[in-house]
Design a protein around this motif. Structure first.
Motif, short mmCIF file in Angstrom:
data_model
loop_
_atom_site.label_atom_id
_atom_site.label_comp_id
_atom_site.label_asym_id
_atom_site.label_seq_id
_atom_site.Cartn_x
_atom_site.Cartn_y
_atom_site.Cartn_z
N SER A 40 -79.82 -29.82 69.01
CA SER A 40 -79.71 -29.78 67.55
C SER A 40 -79.24 -31.13 67.02
CB SER A 40 -78.73 -28.68 67.14
OG SER A 40 -79.20 -27.43 67.60
N TRP A 41 -79.44 -31.33 65.73
CA TRP A 41 -79.11 -32.63 65.11
C TRP A 41 -78.43 -32.40 63.78
CZ3 TRP A 41 -79.80 -37.14 67.71
CH2 TRP A 41 -80.57 -37.04 68.90
N LEU A 42 -77.49 -33.28 63.48
CA LEU A 42 -76.86 -33.27 62.15
C LEU A 42 -77.25 -34.56 61.46
CD1 LEU A 42 -74.90 -31.79 60.21
CD2 LEU A 42 -73.11 -33.30 61.10
N LEU A 43 -77.80 -34.42 60.25
CA LEU A 43 -78.21 -35.60 59.48
C LEU A 43 -77.16 -35.87 58.39
CD1 LEU A 43 -80.22 -37.75 58.46
CD2 LEU A 43 -81.36 -35.91 57.15
N LEU A 44 -76.61 -37.08 58.42
CA LEU A 44 -75.60 -37.49 57.43
C LEU A 44 -76.18 -38.62 56.59
CD1 LEU A 44 -72.59 -37.60 59.92
CD2 LEU A 44 -73.09 -35.79 58.26
N ARG A 45 -76.09 -38.45 55.28
CA ARG A 45 -76.50 -39.52 54.36
C ARG A 45 -75.43 -39.65 53.30
NH1 ARG A 45 -82.12 -36.75 53.18
NH2 ARG A 45 -80.62 -35.05 53.39
N PRO A 46 -75.04 -40.87 52.96
CA PRO A 46 -73.93 -41.07 52.02
C PRO A 46 -74.12 -40.26 50.74
CG PRO A 46 -74.58 -43.17 52.95
CD PRO A 46 -75.57 -42.16 53.44
N GLY A 47 -73.07 -39.54 50.36
CA GLY A 47 -73.09 -38.80 49.10
C GLY A 47 -73.90 -37.52 49.13
N GLN A 48 -74.51 -37.19 50.25
CA GLN A 48 -75.34 -35.98 50.29
C GLN A 48 -74.78 -34.94 51.24
OE1 GLN A 48 -79.58 -36.37 50.31
NE2 GLN A 48 -79.46 -38.59 50.02
N MET A 49 -75.14 -33.70 50.98
CA MET A 49 -74.66 -32.63 51.86
C MET A 49 -75.23 -32.84 53.27
SD MET A 49 -74.76 -28.64 51.04
CE MET A 49 -73.14 -27.96 50.92
N PRO A 50 -74.41 -32.66 54.29
CA PRO A 50 -74.93 -32.81 55.66
C PRO A 50 -75.98 -31.73 55.94
CG PRO A 50 -72.52 -32.54 55.65
CD PRO A 50 -72.98 -32.33 54.25
N VAL A 51 -77.01 -32.13 56.67
CA VAL A 51 -78.08 -31.17 57.00
C VAL A 51 -78.08 -30.93 58.51
CG1 VAL A 51 -80.51 -30.59 56.76
CG2 VAL A 51 -79.46 -32.20 55.16
N LEU A 52 -77.95 -29.67 58.87
CA LEU A 52 -78.00 -29.30 60.29
C LEU A 52 -79.42 -28.87 60.63
CD1 LEU A 52 -76.86 -28.34 63.06
CD2 LEU A 52 -76.31 -26.17 61.93
N TYR A 53 -80.01 -29.52 61.61
CA TYR A 53 -81.29 -29.08 62.16
C TYR A 53 -80.99 -28.36 63.46
CZ TYR A 53 -83.33 -32.03 58.61
OH TYR A 53 -83.67 -32.57 57.40
N LEU A 54 -81.05 -27.06 63.40
CA LEU A 54 -80.63 -26.24 64.53
C LEU A 54 -81.85 -25.89 65.39
CD1 LEU A 54 -78.13 -24.73 65.69
CD2 LEU A 54 -78.89 -22.73 64.39
N TYR A 55 -81.74 -26.23 66.65
CA TYR A 55 -82.87 -26.00 67.57
C TYR A 55 -82.90 -24.53 67.98
CZ TYR A 55 -85.87 -26.83 71.66
OH TYR A 55 -86.89 -26.82 72.58
N CYS A 56 -83.94 -23.84 67.56
CA CYS A 56 -84.10 -22.41 67.87
C CYS A 56 -85.46 -22.23 68.53
CB CYS A 56 -84.05 -21.57 66.60
SG CYS A 56 -82.57 -21.85 65.61
N PRO A 57 -85.59 -22.63 69.80
CA PRO A 57 -86.92 -22.61 70.42
C PRO A 57 -87.41 -21.18 70.66
CG PRO A 57 -85.23 -23.10 72.05
CD PRO A 57 -84.53 -23.03 70.73
N ASP A 58 -88.71 -21.10 70.82
CA ASP A 58 -89.32 -19.83 71.20
C ASP A 58 -89.24 -19.79 72.73
OD1 ASP A 58 -90.79 -17.62 71.50
OD2 ASP A 58 -92.68 -18.45 70.72
N ASP A 59 -88.25 -19.11 73.27
CA ASP A 59 -87.96 -19.23 74.71
C ASP A 59 -87.47 -17.87 75.22
OD1 ASP A 59 -86.88 -19.70 77.21
OD2 ASP A 59 -85.45 -21.23 76.56
N PHE A 60 -88.33 -17.20 75.97
CA PHE A 60 -87.90 -15.86 76.42
C PHE A 60 -87.07 -15.91 77.69
CE2 PHE A 60 -91.08 -15.71 79.67
CZ PHE A 60 -92.21 -16.32 79.12
N TRP A 61 -86.84 -17.12 78.24
CA TRP A 61 -85.97 -17.23 79.43
C TRP A 61 -84.50 -17.26 79.04
CZ3 TRP A 61 -88.04 -16.75 84.15
CH2 TRP A 61 -89.40 -17.04 84.30
#
Ligand code: GLY
Ligand code: MN
Ligand code: MN
Length: 442
Positions: A66-87
């Motif tokens: 997963s990744w967190l995107l930080l940009r000055p003055g903006q709300m942080p955006v979390l990109y959460l890795y949710c793979p299609d993975d049945f294992w």
């Protein structure tokens, strides 16, 4: 609690905005990391999330990719890795109170990140490996930026202190169980298992590998095994074991003597007193190197009073005798990592102050500030290789070798508390937790 967390995120946003502006960056991506594979194997090492990511997302310590995107003055955006993975169990979109501080997007395919991260401008990323979606002109772990972040991590927010307090309360439950098992004659392995059960931790939850050392093993500073066999003789338990709460670590050591009337028990008592006597000096504005050197003076006094060394405090320091018995540093920064970053850093630009040449293992050379959390962990060990060297040196003449030899089977002593520096002085997270668990003065 949510207030504390909100304030934590506000503090981080202000801090990162400042640092990004100074670095001329439009965006910073913090990776949660991935679990490395074992060589020639299809299994992985346990996942440990990258600390800069966990500082922002302490509720997501089990979320690789997963990744967190930080940009000055903006709300942080979390990109959460949710793979299609049945294992594997895959994450669901989180929904705690804390999520109000972030925009959250789930993604299943890393290829999608290429498109999502178009047009970010001047960008840096922090992660162990360089991800495929990163553009060539992005900075990967830029040293100047990392140095500033490391420096500022030393002063904890109220939320971080809360987590460290809680980690201490959990670890203390393990330490109480461990002492009981030791007194009942358990093996190192059984004590370790009892510790895990009492803290409700798996091994991979621990911030560092437990050190569970009986008898002579207590002389091995980072003793790494746990013997299954019950030992025929029971002298000492040295247990250095922590716990984690939302990624924040406790790092606690206690040493127990089976025979409370023994000379060794007397040494534990004396070192404990010396450790506690130092605590009023753990306050803002104090140079940690001075505290370390002061503990060597106290140790010299203990060695003299106990008859182990027949030399003045000054003579012992001059001849390096105390360094034989206490070869490691007095302590270190504590936080997201058990040995938290930035211990030698003197400023945000990364100037380093090495420890004194005679004390190379001291991990902290900074002046204490409110919000710092440090360990105070003096030791007194009977380490065969170091004692052999002392025996052959000039300083060896002052040592009562008969007494030393009699104490060798006991291994050694370490007493380690976690201390938060406050505006007024300090808070002992560890002894407060023992007291709250009914073990006053422990
Ligand atoms: N548990 C490792 C240390 O005390 O530094
Ligand atoms: Mn420590
Ligand atoms: Mn420790």
């Amino acid at each position: 609690m949510h207030r504390l967390f909100e304030h934590h995120i506000q503090t981080l946003r202000a801090r990162f905005d400042r640092i990004l502006a100074d670095a001329g960056l439009d965006a910073l991506l913090l990776g949660s990391g991935t679990a490395p594979r074992r060589f020639l194997d299809d299994t992985q090492y346990p996942f440990r999330a990258h600390p800069p990511f966990v500082q922002w997302l302490p509720h997501l310590t089990e979320h690789p990719g997963s990744w967190l995107l930080l940009r000055p003055g903006q709300m942080p955006v979390l990109y959460l890795y949710c793979p299609d993975d049945f294992w594997h169990q895959t994450p669901e979109a989180p929904n705690g109170d804390w999520t109000t501080e972030f925009e959250i997007e789930c993604f299943a395919d890393t290829g999608a990140l290429n498109a999502l991260f178009q047009g970010l401008g001047r960008t840096a990323l922090i992660a162990a490996t360089h991800p495929a979606f990163a553009r060539d002109d992005w900075a990967h772990n830029p040293a100047e930026l990392m140095t500033r972040l490391d420096f500022e991590r030393a002063a904890k927010t109220g939320w971080e202190l809360h987590c460290l307090r809680r980690a201490n309360q959990i670890a203390v439950q393990g330490h109480i169980a461990a002492e009981q098992l030791f007194m009942a004659g358990a093996s190192e392995y059984a004590i370790h298992q009892g510790y895990l059960a009492a803290t409700a931790h798996n091994e991979r939850d621990l911030p560092y590998d437990n050190i569970v050392a009986l008898n002579r093993h207590a002389a091995v500073l980072h003793y790494q095994f746990q013997q299954r066999q019950v030992q025929p003789e029971r002298h000492t338990l040295l247990i250095d074991a922590g716990a984690a709460h939302h990624g924040y670590a406790a790092d606690i050591t206690r040493t127990h003597a089976a025979d409370k009337e023994s000379a060794f028990a007397g040494l534990i008592f004396a070192l404990d007193e010396a450790q506690r006597a130092l605590l009023p000096q753990v306050r803002a504005g104090v140079d940690f190197v001075d505290l370390h050197l002061q503990m060597h003076r106290s140790l010299a006094q203990i060695l003299r009073d106990s008859g182990l060394v027949n030399a003045s405090v000054e003579a012992q320091l001059e001849q390096g005798i105390t360094r034989t018995f206490f070869p490691h540093g007095l302590g270190h920064l504590l936080g997201l990592q058990v040995h938290d970053v930035g211990g030698w850093q003197q400023d945000a630009s990364g100037s380093l102050r090495q420890p004194p040449a005679q004390h190379p293992f001291l991990r902290l050379t900074r002046t204490l500030q409110p919000g710092f959390v440090v360990t105070i962990e003096p030791g007194l060990y009977f380490i065969p290789s170091l004692l052999d060297r002392l025996r052959q040196s000039h300083g060896g003449e002052a040592v009562n070798w008969g007494q030393v030899d009699a104490l060798m089977p006991y291994g050694g002593i370490r007493i380690e508390d976690n201390i938060a520096v406050t505006d007024e002085g300090c808070e002992n997270l560890t002894r407060d937790a023992f007291a709250a668990a009914g073990r006053e003065g422990f």
